[in-house]
Motif scaffolding. Sequence first.
Motif, PDB file in Angstrom:
ATOM      1  N   THR A   1       1.056  -1.383  -0.096  1.00 62.92           N
ATOM      2  CA  THR A   1      -0.089  -0.089   0.046  1.00 62.92           C
ATOM      3  C   THR A   1       0.858   1.319  -0.073  1.00 62.92           C
ATOM      4  OG1 THR A   1       0.051   0.163   2.367  1.00 62.92           O
ATOM      5  CG2 THR A   1      -1.522  -1.243   1.369  1.00 62.92           C
ATOM      6  N   GLN A   2       0.295   2.218  -0.502  1.00 61.55           N
ATOM      7  CA  GLN A   2       1.014   3.592  -0.433  1.00 61.55           C
ATOM      8  C   GLN A   2       1.468   4.109   0.868  1.00 61.55           C
ATOM      9  OE1 GLN A   2       2.151   5.300  -3.310  1.00 61.55           O
ATOM     10  NE2 GLN A   2       3.379   6.152  -1.832  1.00 61.55           N
ATOM     11  N   ALA A   3       0.433   3.850   2.068  1.00 61.52           N
ATOM     12  CA  ALA A   3       0.769   4.017   3.462  1.00 61.52           C
ATOM     13  C   ALA A   3       2.006   3.336   3.830  1.00 61.52           C
ATOM     14  CB  ALA A   3      -0.385   3.790   4.190  1.00 61.52           C
ATOM     15  N   ASP A   4       2.112   2.119   3.340  1.00 64.13           N
ATOM     16  CA  ASP A   4       3.244   1.235   3.913  1.00 64.13           C
ATOM     17  C   ASP A   4       4.425   1.867   3.260  1.00 64.13           C
ATOM     18  OD1 ASP A   4       1.681  -0.051   5.714  1.00 64.13           O
ATOM     19  OD2 ASP A   4       1.498  -1.702   4.199  1.00 64.13           O
ATOM     20  N   ARG A   5       4.328   2.157   1.910  1.00 67.30           N
ATOM     21  CA  ARG A   5       5.692   2.626   1.290  1.00 67.30           C
ATOM     22  C   ARG A   5       6.131   3.960   1.877  1.00 67.30           C
ATOM     23  NH1 ARG A   5       9.399   4.577   0.005  1.00 67.30           N
ATOM     24  NH2 ARG A   5      10.334   4.985  -2.032  1.00 67.30           N
ATOM     25  N   ASP A   6       5.090   4.906   2.317  1.00 67.27           N
ATOM     26  CA  ASP A   6       5.504   5.966   3.073  1.00 67.27           C
ATOM     27  C   ASP A   6       6.175   5.846   3.918  1.00 67.27           C
ATOM     28  OD1 ASP A   6       4.553   7.292   0.730  1.00 67.27           O
ATOM     29  OD2 ASP A   6       2.492   7.648   1.773  1.00 67.27           O
ATOM     30  N   LYS A   7       6.295   4.816   4.834  1.00 68.42           N
ATOM     31  CA  LYS A   7       6.889   4.694   6.076  1.00 68.42           C
ATOM     32  C   LYS A   7       8.357   4.042   5.924  1.00 68.42           C
ATOM     33  CE  LYS A   7       2.528   3.323   8.567  1.00 68.42           C
ATOM     34  NZ  LYS A   7       1.872   2.072   9.021  1.00 68.42           N
ATOM     35  N   ILE A   8       8.646   3.644   4.661  1.00 67.36           N
ATOM     36  CA  ILE A   8       9.995   2.937   4.528  1.00 67.36           C
ATOM     37  C   ILE A   8      10.850   4.217   3.770  1.00 67.36           C
ATOM     38  CG2 ILE A   8      11.370   1.402   3.497  1.00 67.36           C
ATOM     39  CD1 ILE A   8       8.869  -0.544   3.290  1.00 67.36           C
ATOM     40  N   THR A   9      11.970   4.749   4.541  1.00 64.92           N
ATOM     41  CA  THR A   9      12.501   6.003   4.121  1.00 64.92           C
ATOM     42  C   THR A   9      14.405   5.649   4.210  1.00 64.92           C
ATOM     43  OG1 THR A   9      12.375   7.120   6.122  1.00 64.92           O
ATOM     44  CG2 THR A   9      10.749   7.526   4.448  1.00 64.92           C
ATOM     45  N   THR A  10      14.586   4.877   5.106  1.00 69.03           N
ATOM     46  CA  THR A  10      15.776   4.670   5.481  1.00 69.03           C
ATOM     47  C   THR A  10      16.324   3.183   4.587  1.00 69.03           C
ATOM     48  OG1 THR A  10      15.400   5.681   7.527  1.00 69.03           O
ATOM     49  CG2 THR A  10      17.562   4.306   7.274  1.00 69.03           C
ATOM     50  N   PHE A  11      17.574   3.563   3.992  1.00 68.01           N
ATOM     51  CA  PHE A  11      18.157   2.388   3.418  1.00 68.01           C
ATOM     52  C   PHE A  11      18.954   1.610   4.332  1.00 68.01           C
ATOM     53  CE2 PHE A  11      22.116   0.593   1.025  1.00 68.01           C
ATOM     54  CZ  PHE A  11      21.185   0.326  -0.204  1.00 68.01           C
ATOM     55  N   PRO A  12      18.792   0.485   4.330  1.00 64.79           N
ATOM     56  CA  PRO A  12      19.448  -0.431   5.424  1.00 64.79           C
ATOM     57  C   PRO A  12      20.975  -0.467   5.674  1.00 64.79           C
ATOM     58  CG  PRO A  12      18.857  -2.037   3.438  1.00 64.79           C
ATOM     59  CD  PRO A  12      18.399  -0.489   3.188  1.00 64.79           C
ATOM     60  N   LYS A  13      21.407  -0.370   6.779  1.00 65.51           N
ATOM     61  CA  LYS A  13      23.072  -0.656   6.929  1.00 65.51           C
ATOM     62  C   LYS A  13      23.605  -2.021   6.739  1.00 65.51           C
ATOM     63  CE  LYS A  13      26.406   0.751  10.594  1.00 65.51           C
ATOM     64  NZ  LYS A  13      26.408   0.922  12.148  1.00 65.51           N
ATOM     65  N   LEU A  14      24.606  -1.980   5.990  1.00 64.34           N
ATOM     66  CA  LEU A  14      25.196  -3.301   5.715  1.00 64.34           C
ATOM     67  C   LEU A  14      26.236  -3.368   6.551  1.00 64.34           C
ATOM     68  CD1 LEU A  14      25.553  -2.656   1.837  1.00 64.34           C
ATOM     69  CD2 LEU A  14      23.408  -3.331   3.169  1.00 64.34           C
ATOM     70  N   LYS A  15      26.494  -4.864   6.680  1.00 59.17           N
ATOM     71  CA  LYS A  15      27.519  -5.534   7.630  1.00 59.17           C
ATOM     72  C   LYS A  15      28.680  -5.397   6.908  1.00 59.17           C
ATOM     73  CE  LYS A  15      29.165 -10.040   9.258  1.00 59.17           C
ATOM     74  NZ  LYS A  15      28.726 -11.721   9.008  1.00 59.17           N
ATOM     75  N   THR A  16      29.775  -4.855   7.825  1.00 59.81           N
ATOM     76  CA  THR A  16      31.024  -4.635   7.129  1.00 59.81           C
ATOM     77  C   THR A  16      32.015  -6.165   7.133  1.00 59.81           C
ATOM     78  OG1 THR A  16      31.539  -2.427   8.094  1.00 59.81           O
ATOM     79  CG2 THR A  16      33.231  -3.374   7.344  1.00 59.81           C
ATOM     80  N   VAL A  17      32.427  -6.257   6.129  1.00 57.43           N
ATOM     81  CA  VAL A  17      33.222  -7.484   5.791  1.00 57.43           C
ATOM     82  C   VAL A  17      34.773  -7.346   5.465  1.00 57.43           C
ATOM     83  CG1 VAL A  17      31.220  -8.891   5.087  1.00 57.43           C
ATOM     84  CG2 VAL A  17      32.665  -7.695   3.460  1.00 57.43           C
ATOM     85  N   ALA A  18      35.565  -8.147   6.136  1.00 51.56           N
ATOM     86  CA  ALA A  18      36.915  -8.014   5.644  1.00 51.56           C
ATOM     87  C   ALA A  18      37.226  -8.830   4.531  1.00 51.56           C
ATOM     88  CB  ALA A  18      37.899  -8.544   6.742  1.00 51.56           C
ATOM     89  N   SER A  19      38.017  -8.199   3.455  1.00 55.42           N
ATOM     90  CA  SER A  19      38.529  -9.110   2.159  1.00 55.42           C
ATOM     91  C   SER A  19      39.531 -10.077   2.601  1.00 55.42           C
ATOM     92  CB  SER A  19      38.866  -8.257   1.383  1.00 55.42           C
ATOM     93  OG  SER A  19      39.449  -8.711   0.188  1.00 55.42           O
ATOM     94  N   THR A  20      39.384 -11.100   2.018  1.00 51.04           N
ATOM     95  CA  THR A  20      40.447 -12.100   2.008  1.00 51.04           C
ATOM     96  C   THR A  20      41.790 -11.885   1.274  1.00 51.04           C
ATOM     97  OG1 THR A  20      39.503 -13.517   0.542  1.00 51.04           O
ATOM     98  CG2 THR A  20      38.738 -13.801   2.723  1.00 51.04           C
ATOM     99  N   LEU A  21      41.542 -10.820   0.410  1.00 49.96           N
ATOM    100  CA  LEU A  21      42.672 -10.500  -0.488  1.00 49.96           C
ATOM    101  C   LEU A  21      43.223  -9.077  -0.049  1.00 49.96           C
ATOM    102  CD1 LEU A  21      40.761 -11.034  -3.985  1.00 49.96           C
ATOM    103  CD2 LEU A  21      42.428 -12.542  -2.821  1.00 49.96           C
ATOM    104  N   SER A  22      44.445  -9.424   0.740  1.00 50.76           N
ATOM    105  CA  SER A  22      45.083  -8.495   1.362  1.00 50.76           C
ATOM    106  C   SER A  22      46.236  -7.775   0.169  1.00 50.76           C
ATOM    107  CB  SER A  22      45.718  -8.769   2.512  1.00 50.76           C
ATOM    108  OG  SER A  22      46.955  -9.876   2.218  1.00 50.76           O
TER     109      SER A  22
END
Length: 874
Positions: free
Chosen positions: A364-385
């Motif tokens: 619904t448009q009402a539910d859409r209007d409530k979503i405004t924040t982009f989710p925070k992603l988990k930081t990952v360490a690369s195996t390629l140093s």
Amino acid sequence: MSEHRRKPSQPEGGGRAAARRGQTGPSSGRRAAPRGATGSPSDSYESGGEEERPYSGRAEARRAAQKSSSGGGRRRGADATGPGGRRGGPGGPDGPGRGRPSGPVKKRFIDYPRAGKSGAGRWMPSWKLVTGTFLAFCGGLLVAAGIGYAMVGVPNPNDTALAQNNVFYWSDGTQMAATGGQTNRQIVGPEEIPKDMKNAVVSAENATFYKDRGVDPKGIARAFVNMARGGETQGGSTITQQYVKNTYLSQDQTVSRKFKELFISIKVNSKLSKDQILAGYLNTAFYGRNAYGIQAAAQAYFGVNASKLDTEQCVFLASVLKGPNLFNPDGGVGALADRDSNTKRVKDRWKWILDREVTVGNMTQADRDKITTFPKLKTVASTLSGQTGYLVDIAKEYVAKKAHITPEQLEKGGYRIYTTFDRTKVTELEKAVKATKKSFLDTKARPKTDKDVQFGAASVDPKTGAIVALYGGDGFDKGHYSNNANTTGVPVGSTWKPFVLASAMEYGTVKSDWQPISPMTRYNGNDLLVIKGQNGKPIMDGNQPFRQKNEGTKAWGMVTLKKAMEQSINTPFVQLGIDTGLDNTRKVAKSVGILEDSFDKGNYRNASFSLGTSTPSAIRMADAYGTFAASGQHFEPYSVSKVLKDGKPLSQFTPPAKQDAMSEDVANNVTDVLQNVVQNGTGTKVANMGFPVAGKTGTTDKNKSAWFVGYTRELSTAVTLFRSDPKTSKLESMNGTGGVASVHGGDIPAQVWRDYMAVALENSKHEPFPKAGKVGEILNPSPSPSPTPSASPSASASPTPSDSPSPSNSSSPTPSPTDTCGKFSWNCGNNGGTNAGSTGDPTGTTSPTPTVTSTSGNTRGNSNGGTIFGGQNG
């Protein structure tokens, strides 16, 4: 029928045929048969009780025979042909014909060509034949479809859980890195997948998923049409087809695979529920971060199980499904897949999917209007140093391009990739950068000026184009994902000037009637010079002429182009670029490997294009200068020498072919000029290394970047230094960086170049540069009286001419060695003394050292070439 057309009755004795037989005479040993002896229709006739009417010709006789035939067919046999067996003549009692049969004829199964028809009618199929053929074709298709349907099975998501890894090797054959290969996939049931995830994926990718039959006829038709035109077949259009496609270890775009995918999709749709199909798709899809399946993706990006994903997170994962290489915020393979571009793309798609859910009725448009924040992603360490991550990315990009596969297909593994990277050289280049950073930058003492300073470097073999080393940044493991060696956003400054000089020597100028010119040609090197077009009239900026700015205010007067390159004077090369034509400079740059999409579009038609406003990568600049080192022969840069897929070599990875970019004399003259830059000009930081060196410094407007590109016959290396805002990626001024007023290409980048090349070429057999032959004519061979600068130069007034025979000193004094010469002083030699112009140029204009006072407040020229352009001298 007219009288003269009527066929006369045959004379007694058999007519013309008998006459011909009688002409054989005694010589042939044959004699004519008596009338009636041959049984020929021309010998005798059956009366039938009345006199037979003669026919006017054979056609009329045939028609009469057809009418008289009871079966409508031709008569065959002895009764039709007579005793002699010949066909023709009277065909029976009803009239003359050509041997038509009197009995019934056996019908053919396929009456084609049609019996009883003549002319075009024989080849016109009957409606029975058309209908029968169509029904037979449809029946054949049904049989084939039935066989195909019976032969395929429903895919099992667990069968795809064993992903292979990709192994990368150094140039000496030892292993460099292995990526992928982990069983990073956990199958979850439909009940564990949130409804928000299902709605987001269906809304974005296949809104009719719960209603369709699993295949998209239009999509299939597009795939075959595209394939018929010589292109690749397109991917599956429905979620069912994409699920089937994900289960293939082979992603070959072939007709057989497309047919098989079609039959499997139909069978999957009939055997499984829609929720099972959707779960299968989400369990087999690749999401980036080496995550296959929704459970692995939920853990990789958010550290939660799939069942615990919230709406924002579900929409994010649905966004990444579009293509992880371009939508994973970590960045991907290729120039367009940098971290910032990917982040912007995935955020835009995240918003679009939310709006799309409203459009198709899944939110619904009402539910859409409530979503405004982009989710925070988990930081990952690369195996390629270290540099390994950048090396692997460069190799991946090259493999995907040459093998015509997507990065996602490459991630499925099974490749053995042999690179051109020299492990020792990579290590030494990284050491040289780290040593310079440690001694030059102090982020604690000078956080405002020394923070966010970036280095990038690349080293290429001029004789093959092989990339042997690069420095891309601090490393993936340190959170720096952009490859500075392959970045195409940093202007190259005065390192572009050799291309302008080469174009004038190759194509000539308007002033030389388009005949090549010599580097000993003289041009006006004064500050605030009015730049004129090829028609001899000033290039205007509004109501005022365009005046080019040098870094200092020194009045150089008429200087040779060799001298202008030595001291990196702007005005001669801006005017030279106009005289030779910017199109010709562009041709030369492209011929030595500079990519067209790195040309400065805004200034391409502007005079400032000749001062290096374009933004090639360090890899491309090293390769381009390698063309000068190889006497005009160019090799495209490459990073992979061999690839094995499942143990079999791929044919696309032969070394690049040699190309003649320019004449040998032109290239060798450029090298001669650039050797002088190192010995007597702005590049003396790398002089006296024990082997021949040629190179050019480059510094851009407002001190936003600094370059040094140099080469020997064995190796060409480019080093760049710049400062960028980590949030916006916009370049910032380096004035004050390292505690110096301004950074030049002849100090920091040149120091890195020297430290690296001294070790990289330590055990090499050093080859001297070829001697430069004579090229072109010398324009303005004798210096004209040089003007002196006005007391206060301005954009609206030209410097006042003077009768002084030689240029005067700058109003700013030359720094003394004891006061200013340090390790990173651009105008100091390796022995700590001043060098820029101190020894003079025996073939140019002998001049004292130019001022190092930087010009502030200068603006870049507009698209019409107007305003003062404040270029740096390198």
